[in-house]
Design an enzyme around this catalytic site. Structure first.
Site, PDB file in Angstrom:
ATOM      1  N   TRP A   1      -6.500 -14.367  11.142  1.00  0.00           N
ATOM      2  CA  TRP A   1      -6.795 -12.710  11.366  1.00  0.00           C
ATOM      3  C   TRP A   1      -8.205 -12.255  11.569  1.00  0.00           C
ATOM      4  O   TRP A   1      -8.478 -11.449  12.213  1.00  0.00           O
ATOM      5  CB  TRP A   1      -6.375 -12.004  10.063  1.00  0.00           C
ATOM      6  CG  TRP A   1      -7.277 -12.117   8.601  1.00  0.00           C
ATOM      7  CD1 TRP A   1      -7.541 -13.079   7.936  1.00  0.00           C
ATOM      8  CD2 TRP A   1      -8.230 -11.265   8.127  1.00  0.00           C
ATOM      9  NE1 TRP A   1      -8.041 -12.763   6.737  1.00  0.00           N
ATOM     10  CE2 TRP A   1      -8.715 -11.456   7.166  1.00  0.00           C
ATOM     11  CE3 TRP A   1      -8.540 -10.037   8.794  1.00  0.00           C
ATOM     12  CZ2 TRP A   1      -9.806 -10.693   6.533  1.00  0.00           C
ATOM     13  CZ3 TRP A   1      -9.666  -8.978   8.128  1.00  0.00           C
ATOM     14  CH2 TRP A   1     -10.010  -9.583   6.795  1.00  0.00           C
TER      15      TRP A   1
ATOM     16  N   GLU B   1      -2.181   1.233   4.622  1.00  0.00           N
ATOM     17  CA  GLU B   1      -3.114   2.297   3.873  1.00  0.00           C
ATOM     18  C   GLU B   1      -2.875   3.626   4.321  1.00  0.00           C
ATOM     19  O   GLU B   1      -2.787   4.549   3.667  1.00  0.00           O
ATOM     20  CB  GLU B   1      -4.581   1.826   3.845  1.00  0.00           C
ATOM     21  CG  GLU B   1      -5.144   0.689   3.170  1.00  0.00           C
ATOM     22  CD  GLU B   1      -4.668  -0.598   3.853  1.00  0.00           C
ATOM     23  OE1 GLU B   1      -3.932  -0.571   4.860  1.00  0.00           O
ATOM     24  OE2 GLU B   1      -5.568  -1.708   3.637  1.00  0.00           O
TER      25      GLU B   1
ATOM     26  N   ASP C   1      -6.793 -14.141   1.067  1.00  0.00           N
ATOM     27  CA  ASP C   1      -8.023 -13.372   1.751  1.00  0.00           C
ATOM     28  C   ASP C   1      -8.948 -12.380   0.775  1.00  0.00           C
ATOM     29  O   ASP C   1      -8.435 -12.134  -0.144  1.00  0.00           O
ATOM     30  CB  ASP C   1      -7.295 -12.435   2.918  1.00  0.00           C
ATOM     31  CG  ASP C   1      -6.217 -11.491   2.124  1.00  0.00           C
ATOM     32  OD1 ASP C   1      -5.599 -11.762   1.421  1.00  0.00           O
ATOM     33  OD2 ASP C   1      -6.133 -10.194   2.660  1.00  0.00           O
ATOM     34  N   GLU C   2     -10.169 -12.151   1.420  1.00  0.00           N
ATOM     35  CA  GLU C   2     -10.980 -11.120   0.784  1.00  0.00           C
ATOM     36  C   GLU C   2     -10.948 -11.284  -0.647  1.00  0.00           C
ATOM     37  O   GLU C   2     -10.692 -10.232  -1.381  1.00  0.00           O
ATOM     38  CB  GLU C   2     -10.375  -9.664   1.155  1.00  0.00           C
ATOM     39  CG  GLU C   2     -10.517  -9.616   2.753  1.00  0.00           C
ATOM     40  CD  GLU C   2      -9.939  -8.137   3.230  1.00  0.00           C
ATOM     41  OE1 GLU C   2     -10.641  -7.514   4.263  1.00  0.00           O
ATOM     42  OE2 GLU C   2      -8.840  -7.637   2.570  1.00  0.00           O
TER      43      GLU C   2
ATOM     44  N   ARG D   1       0.609  -1.278   0.076  1.00  0.00           N
ATOM     45  CA  ARG D   1       0.019  -0.006  -0.022  1.00  0.00           C
ATOM     46  C   ARG D   1       0.786   1.145  -0.077  1.00  0.00           C
ATOM     47  O   ARG D   1       0.563   2.153  -0.806  1.00  0.00           O
ATOM     48  CB  ARG D   1      -0.888   0.024   1.141  1.00  0.00           C
ATOM     49  CG  ARG D   1      -2.278  -0.712   0.826  1.00  0.00           C
ATOM     50  CD  ARG D   1      -2.118  -2.089   0.505  1.00  0.00           C
ATOM     51  NE  ARG D   1      -3.401  -2.921   0.437  1.00  0.00           N
ATOM     52  CZ  ARG D   1      -3.887  -3.675   1.382  1.00  0.00           C
ATOM     53  NH1 ARG D   1      -3.398  -3.808   2.462  1.00  0.00           N
ATOM     54  NH2 ARG D   1      -5.090  -3.833   1.236  1.00  0.00           N
TER      55      ARG D   1
ATOM     56  N   HIS E   1      -7.032  -9.100  -4.026  1.00  0.00           N
ATOM     57  CA  HIS E   1      -5.979  -8.024  -3.926  1.00  0.00           C
ATOM     58  C   HIS E   1      -4.806  -8.112  -4.936  1.00  0.00           C
ATOM     59  O   HIS E   1      -3.640  -8.262  -4.630  1.00  0.00           O
ATOM     60  CB  HIS E   1      -5.033  -8.343  -2.442  1.00  0.00           C
ATOM     61  CG  HIS E   1      -6.020  -8.324  -1.364  1.00  0.00           C
ATOM     62  ND1 HIS E   1      -6.088  -6.867  -0.951  1.00  0.00           N
ATOM     63  CD2 HIS E   1      -6.756  -8.992  -0.603  1.00  0.00           C
ATOM     64  CE1 HIS E   1      -7.096  -6.949   0.343  1.00  0.00           C
ATOM     65  NE2 HIS E   1      -7.555  -8.308   0.305  1.00  0.00           N
TER      66      HIS E   1
ATOM     67  N   TYR F   1      -3.632  -5.654  15.214  1.00  0.00           N
ATOM     68  CA  TYR F   1      -3.415  -4.854  14.018  1.00  0.00           C
ATOM     69  C   TYR F   1      -3.037  -3.510  14.530  1.00  0.00           C
ATOM     70  O   TYR F   1      -3.667  -2.640  14.786  1.00  0.00           O
ATOM     71  CB  TYR F   1      -4.947  -4.681  13.088  1.00  0.00           C
ATOM     72  CG  TYR F   1      -4.946  -5.870  12.145  1.00  0.00           C
ATOM     73  CD1 TYR F   1      -4.708  -7.248  12.455  1.00  0.00           C
ATOM     74  CD2 TYR F   1      -5.566  -5.800  10.907  1.00  0.00           C
ATOM     75  CE1 TYR F   1      -4.690  -8.310  11.587  1.00  0.00           C
ATOM     76  CE2 TYR F   1      -5.802  -6.876  10.022  1.00  0.00           C
ATOM     77  CZ  TYR F   1      -5.399  -8.119  10.468  1.00  0.00           C
ATOM     78  OH  TYR F   1      -5.297  -9.061   9.316  1.00  0.00           O
TER      79      TYR F   1
ATOM     80  N   ASP G   1      -2.094  -1.000  12.824  1.00  0.00           N
ATOM     81  CA  ASP G   1      -2.398   0.047  12.205  1.00  0.00           C
ATOM     82  C   ASP G   1      -3.593   0.755  12.631  1.00  0.00           C
ATOM     83  O   ASP G   1      -4.058   1.868  12.423  1.00  0.00           O
ATOM     84  CB  ASP G   1      -2.538  -0.062  10.575  1.00  0.00           C
ATOM     85  CG  ASP G   1      -3.622  -1.076  10.502  1.00  0.00           C
ATOM     86  OD1 ASP G   1      -3.321  -2.324  11.119  1.00  0.00           O
ATOM     87  OD2 ASP G   1      -4.471  -1.354   9.387  1.00  0.00           O
TER      88      ASP G   1
ATOM     89  N   TRP H   1      -0.600  -3.113   8.298  1.00  0.00           N
ATOM     90  CA  TRP H   1      -1.126  -2.486   7.123  1.00  0.00           C
ATOM     91  C   TRP H   1      -1.005  -1.074   6.837  1.00  0.00           C
ATOM     92  O   TRP H   1      -1.045  -0.199   7.903  1.00  0.00           O
ATOM     93  CB  TRP H   1      -2.538  -2.850   7.204  1.00  0.00           C
ATOM     94  CG  TRP H   1      -2.739  -4.378   7.175  1.00  0.00           C
ATOM     95  CD1 TRP H   1      -3.260  -5.013   8.358  1.00  0.00           C
ATOM     96  CD2 TRP H   1      -2.413  -5.331   6.454  1.00  0.00           C
ATOM     97  NE1 TRP H   1      -3.258  -6.357   8.364  1.00  0.00           N
ATOM     98  CE2 TRP H   1      -2.897  -6.607   7.200  1.00  0.00           C
ATOM     99  CE3 TRP H   1      -2.121  -5.520   5.014  1.00  0.00           C
ATOM    100  CZ2 TRP H   1      -2.715  -8.001   6.614  1.00  0.00           C
ATOM    101  CZ3 TRP H   1      -1.699  -6.888   4.494  1.00  0.00           C
ATOM    102  CH2 TRP H   1      -2.052  -8.005   5.192  1.00  0.00           C
TER     103      TRP H   1
ATOM    104  N   ASP I   1      -0.378  -6.058  -3.772  1.00  0.00           N
ATOM    105  CA  ASP I   1      -1.631  -5.933  -3.487  1.00  0.00           C
ATOM    106  C   ASP I   1      -2.460  -4.947  -4.719  1.00  0.00           C
ATOM    107  O   ASP I   1      -1.549  -4.920  -5.799  1.00  0.00           O
ATOM    108  CB  ASP I   1      -1.910  -5.372  -2.155  1.00  0.00           C
ATOM    109  CG  ASP I   1      -3.169  -5.667  -1.444  1.00  0.00           C
ATOM    110  OD1 ASP I   1      -4.264  -5.386  -1.919  1.00  0.00           O
ATOM    111  OD2 ASP I   1      -3.013  -6.244  -0.195  1.00  0.00           O
TER     112      ASP I   1
END
Ligand code: ACM
Length: 420
Positions: A269, A346, A201-202, A38, A138, A294, A296, A344, A67
């Protein structure tokens, strides 16, 4: 603290009383994930982070290298991954409504030599670098570089400038499977770690639901629904890594696919329950629950806290995190390799912001994964931190979050977050 300075500033000799130290780590995997996708961190900053991890007796650096927002790993066979996928035109700032962007290009990547340097430097300090290439979600940066990897090839995609979960996922063609086998072959050549992370993931699957090619592919493979291509794709990569003597690590969503080999390690996670599910299915477990580790996520409810996202995680909360609480079934406890804090990025757009998010909470986490449960003492930790450890971080030049809150230049007035 003087020992943590780059050069002596006073007397060059210290004396210590003779003693015998009996100590050992509670967990074999004491990790930290650094998301360099990111926001890219130059090699020198990754090396510095290795120093900081090692100083806290952490022994795994998980590098999240790819990502939607950027591809950071040179793959000589596919140069567009970094030439195109390594840059984005602009970046979202915070998580407000409406979206805000900075209109400033961002990017960068590591050459193979950079990565070999990071791996070798970390190994000298007993830190294993675990690489991650995240598939089949991602992946927008890869699709921007090679549109044939995506589902809507008539639509040219940019490297994604936004944050969140993205529906532009890989297709499940033979070509795409072969492409990522090549990518993982290169990853295995550069990173000697016994464990390699493939993400997983995701993965929103609506592009597969709507794509005639994906629907046909799922039917040919005998899958009940296009969404099952997720497990199928992951399985191809898991088998590829295992055939070459590595263990796959994937985020806990990969548990949902059928026939996942028991050797795969699950990074839990989404919550502690997935650890129990993974252990019951015979997998080793790496604990990194977003509700607890996490880093962040925001450190206080104060309005000055920069870009407040995720769960509230104070220093005391992190210190209180217990990876294997009393009452955990033995069969689950026996599967826990350790735990990993996650950074992370971002909203961590510079090394200074990484310092602020990581410290001193990472020091608390380091004690969680090193010390026996019964040896932990929250009051003692805060005392030792203030009296001894923060001065060491000062000597190292770490721009940690002061215990009383951010310094004025560490705030981000006007940048909205998205607290949970
Ligand atoms: C994750 O936070 N998506 C692993």
């Amino acid at each position: 603290p003087a020992a943590f300075r780059a050069a002596p500033t006073g007397p060059r000799h210290w004396s210590l009383p003779c003693g015998r130290i009996v100590d050992r780590p509670r967990f074999g995997w004491r990790g930290c994930l650094l998301d360099v996708a990111r926001h890219f961190l130059p090699t020198r900053e990754v090396l510095r982070f290795v120093d900081l991890a090692a100083a806290h007796k952490l022994n795994v650096l998980h590098l999240h290298l790819t990502d939607d927002q950027g591809w950071r790993l040179e793959v000589p066979r596919y140069p567009r991954l970094t030439e195109v996928g390594g840059w984005r035109r602009r970046s979202m700032v915070g998580r407000g409504t409406p979206d805000a962007f900075d209109d400033r290009p961002h990017g960068g990547h590591y050459t193979t030599t950079d990565l070999r340097e990071i791996v070798a430097y970390a190994a000298e300090q007993h830190v294993m670098v675990v690489p991650e290439v995240d598939v089949p979600g991602h992946s927008q940066a890869a699709i921007a570089a090679y549109p044939e990897l995506g589902n809507e090839q008539s639509r040219l995609l940019d490297v994604w400038p936004s944050w969140g979960v993205n529906s532009n996922i890989l297709n499940a063609s033979d070509h795409t499977v072969a492409f990522f086998r090549d990518v993982f072959d290169h990853v295995m050549e550069v990173f000697p770690s016994p464990v390699v992370c493939l993400g997983g993931d995701e993965v929103p699957t609506e592009q597969w639901d709507y794509s005639p090619l994906a629907r046909r592919r799922a039917a040919e493979l005998g899958l009940a629904r296009p969404a099952d291509l997720h497990g199928w794709f992951v399985r191809r990569m898991v088998d590829h890594l295992h055939d070459r003597g590595r263990r796959a690590l994937g985020w806990d969503e990969i548990l949902d696919g059928p026939g996942l080999p028991a050797e795969a390690v699950i990074g839990c996670w989404r919550g502690v329950e997935t650890g129990h599910r993974a252990a019951a299915a015979g997998h080793d477990v790496l604990l990194c629950p977003e509700q607890h580790v996490y880093l962040d996520h925001r450190q206080s409810e104060h309005p000055d806290e920069p870009v407040p996202v995720g769960f509230l995680r104070t220093l005391a909360d992190v210190y209180r995190y217990e990876p294997v609480p009393p009452g955990t079934p033995d069969a689950v406890a026996a599967r826990v390799l350790g735990a990993q804090a996650q950074l992370w990025s971002e909203h961590l757009d510079s090394p200074r912001r990484v310092d602020y998010a990581a410290f001193p909470r990472l020091a608390a986490f380091a004690e969680v994964v090193w010390s026996p449960r019964e040896a932990r003492e929250p009051d003692g930790f805060e005392r030792r931190l203030a009296a001894h450890h923060l001065p060491r971080l000062d000597a190292l030049g770490v721009e940690y979050r002061p215990l009383t809150g951010p310094r004025p230049w560490q705030t981000r007035p006007g940048v909205a977050g998205r607290p949970r």
